[in-house]
Design a protein around this motif. Sequence first.
Motif, PDB file in Angstrom:
ATOM      1  N   LEU A 126      -1.844   3.121   7.089  1.00 39.28           N
ATOM      2  CA  LEU A 126      -1.563   2.368   5.870  1.00 39.28           C
ATOM      3  C   LEU A 126      -0.245   2.852   5.277  1.00 39.28           C
ATOM      4  O   LEU A 126      -0.064   4.053   5.077  1.00 39.28           O
ATOM      5  N   VAL A 128      -4.947   9.606  -1.312  1.00 41.30           N
ATOM      6  CA  VAL A 128      -4.508   8.260  -0.961  1.00 41.30           C
ATOM      7  C   VAL A 128      -3.539   7.716  -1.998  1.00 41.30           C
ATOM      8  O   VAL A 128      -3.946   7.089  -2.950  1.00 41.30           O
ATOM      9  N   ALA A 146      -4.821  11.123   5.123  1.00 43.87           N
ATOM     10  CA  ALA A 146      -4.533  10.455   3.848  1.00 43.87           C
ATOM     11  C   ALA A 146      -5.757   9.750   3.293  1.00 43.87           C
ATOM     12  O   ALA A 146      -5.905   9.584   2.091  1.00 43.87           O
ATOM     13  N   GLU A 147      -6.658   9.334   4.176  1.00 37.87           N
ATOM     14  CA  GLU A 147      -7.806   8.546   3.751  1.00 37.87           C
ATOM     15  C   GLU A 147      -8.803   9.359   2.933  1.00 37.87           C
ATOM     16  O   GLU A 147      -9.567   8.814   2.169  1.00 37.87           O
ATOM     17  N   THR A 148      -8.775  10.676   3.116  1.00 31.65           N
ATOM     18  CA  THR A 148      -9.735  11.457   2.337  1.00 31.65           C
ATOM     19  C   THR A 148      -9.040  12.198   1.209  1.00 31.65           C
ATOM     20  O   THR A 148      -9.680  12.648   0.281  1.00 31.65           O
ATOM     21  N   PHE A 202       0.826  -1.206   0.000  1.00 32.18           N
ATOM     22  CA  PHE A 202       0.000   0.000   0.000  1.00 32.18           C
ATOM     23  C   PHE A 202       0.861   1.257   0.000  1.00 32.18           C
ATOM     24  O   PHE A 202       0.613   2.198  -0.755  1.00 32.18           O
ATOM     25  N   HIS A 223      -9.422   3.768  -7.802  1.00 33.64           N
ATOM     26  CA  HIS A 223      -9.497   2.910  -6.623  1.00 33.64           C
ATOM     27  C   HIS A 223     -10.439   1.747  -6.858  1.00 33.64           C
ATOM     28  O   HIS A 223     -10.148   0.621  -6.486  1.00 33.64           O
TER      29      HIS A 223
END
Lengths: 325, 241, 304
Positions: C245, C304, C299-301, C40, C103
């Motif tokens: 991640l 990424v 980072a998730e929004t 990842f 994604h």
Amino acid sequence: MPALAPGRWVAVALFGIVALVPAGVRDAYLLDSVILILLWGALSAAWNVAGGYAGQVSLGHAAFFGIGAYSAALMTARFQQSPWLGLMLGVALSIVAGGVIGYLSNRLRGPYFALSTIAFSQVLLIVASRWRGFTAGSEGIPVPFRPGFWTLGLGHVAWVYLALGVAVLYYGVAIWLETSRVGYQLAGVREDEDAAEALGIASRRLKVYAVTLSAAMTSVVGTFWAQYVGFVDPFYVFSIDLSVRFALNTIIGGIGTGLGPFLGSLLITSLETYLRATFSGMKTGFAGIYLVIYGTALILVVRFVPEGLTGLAARLRVRSSRAHA
Amino acid sequence: MLTLERVTKRFGGLTAVRDVSLEVREGDLLGIIGPNGAGKTTLFNVISGYYRPDAGRVLLAGRDVGGEPPHVICRLGLTRTFQIVKPFGNLSVLDNVMIGALTHLPRVAAARDEARRVIDTCGLGPYAAARARALPVGLRKRLEVARALATRPRLLLLDEVMAGLNPTELGGIVALIRRLHAEGLTLIVIEHIMAAMMRLARRIVVLHHGETIAEGRPDEITRDPRVIDAYLGEEFVLAEA
Amino acid sequence: MDPARRLGPAQIDVVAQLGVSTVLLGGIYALVSVGLTLIFGIMRVVNFAHGEFLMLGMYVAFWAYTLLALDPYVVLFVSIPLFFGIGVLTYVLVMRGVIHASHNVQIFTTVGLSTALQNAALVAWTGDYRTVRPWHSAVVIRALGMAFNLSQVVAFAIAVALTLVLFAFMKWTHTGRVMRATAQDHDAATLMGIDTDKVYRLTFAIGIACVGAAGVLVSPLYAAYPTAGLQFVLLAYVVVVLGGLGDMLGAMLGSLIVAAVEVVGSYFFGVAWKEVFYFVLFIAVLVLRPAGLFGQRGAETLGV
């Protein structure tokens, strides 16, 4: 999504043929296939509302399916009530759960959202399989068969029409999402949330609505499925495989289209039924070959034909009309 | 119509916008210029609701909208375009613009008619059926403008709609902005290229390191030593006239 | 309860036993998770098929033991290059084409791979539980009043050693630096003449080699069956999200946390409910600290 007029005709023809099937066919095996194709199609159409139209790819939709299945099974087996009450309870619970997942979709994107939905369905799986006192745990619940509409103890023909009704209704929801104001706004949110916001669309709220609607729709079919099949096994109804299957049907058929989930279901359910019948006598596990084919098909489709069967059909149509011109 | 009172926006230790005050009146065409990283887009993001200001107030028609989400601000009559264009890539140009029109026209058919009209105004008529992602960059910038216009804003924020255009495209978009302004739309235009702005705006605000360093008529601005300092090493930008 | 009793030798033993169990389990979880987080971190792809490679590792150990009477620790030497090769092959055939895709395409590609591998195992080897019982799985070590299975201790030791080797590789070798540079900025790396395709291929191969090794190592401890990877990969997701991640050190800390939650939860509430704890922890972390307990940005929004 631009409306695919030819797709509508295909849908009318498909649903029309299904409506006529019981008139000519009495073979329980074939009717069973038709019912399963319709139910799988409806489930995939429900997933498509979130995964396709709203662009929120969930790998935990089995959670809502399981909620619907368990609500009705417990309502009938434990409380001797009508499964229709279970259906309503399932919808209510799924609206709550769908709201939670929808909220997560506003906090998390892409793989993070998918992971959170898996975790959610796994929590429900653990609860359902370990809470022996209430859910009967990992043994599952046999759903009693009591003839009658109110108890959903129906024959094959009645099931065909019930499943067809749900399928047509869900197809209608898809058409509504392709032609209505809300549908266009949702398409905007899916394509670019920031841009949608700039155009006055309350994107977060709309996403929560879409995910919640999708959850409730899934739950309804979960109820019917449990009543039709007659048994609820926690490891099946909450499985990741099931969630993947909703997505798979939709993607192979055409994600974000009305007809796609049903075409995908037709293709995959038929393939499954055929292979199961063909290889059922062979060594254990060989029937699983269709899942190997699925998985491979999924990899190939998202890579080479991301629009699925409906998109492929549209592409070929354009090519042939060019050739004629 | 729009008043900023000492607006500040910080990211961690970095202050992207510091104490910026502005006054935009009905019918203005305000230009905001500044070197890269001056905080222009951050300021737009604060005004249009994408960022909550850390200090100061954003008053739209007298109402404090600081911290309101963008869709609420849009419905109050202020919308914007994006520097890095954000078309709804898989939808047609017509559908893109129609989604803007649906904000004030709930009926799809009415919104579609309105979208056609706006598309024609913006010179996108021939591309109505094209997929947005297939458009070349010049037309995508126009699409940004068309989509925003379809929401019938009273105040429109344009974020570098001229950057990266060839001279013909540039002329077209300048003419479009002038026409919209002549029809009574109030505009704030961000541009990195000073030259284009000089021909367009009546009043220009210069941002540098997040602060307002100059404000005035274009001719005043070009002579301002602080502005020249700020753009030092970027003369080529001035010279592009 | 009177304090003297609370601190009695029996209680201290329990705490020590739980602590050591946590560390032993955490070491194995780290090896399972480190490949996932590496892939990842550098490729920006969540490998939903990660667990299936673990499952394949378990089967490799099983068949080597059953057919050739090879001890899993011997098999390990073969399995690392083998799974490295499988990783290269998978990258070239499956991942390369979607590395720059959306994604959703990436999610479905790896999900499809997971489904295909799981069921290929089902078709080839049936759904039976297959166990490997080498001599060391029957040896019990007693020390300080605690009892541990030798296989568990060795698995832990090797897992930690492999993880440290990977760590050192990433930190101190030129290749490791190139990989980290690619993770930070793919475009800049390309501009600087880094062959990113090669970096991705290597990354994926290393990630798969790690998880394949983990599969071999756990084979004396857990039964192999087609969906055996699932339970591990689910907890690996938890580990990796906890750690952030893409953060390797975070993954190690996350492994210990998950192991602790599992060990302590099982002790107090019974084994049946242990997963509930870490899934609840997982969802809580996703909602409250999506960049991981030790991460800094959202980072998730973002991209990424």
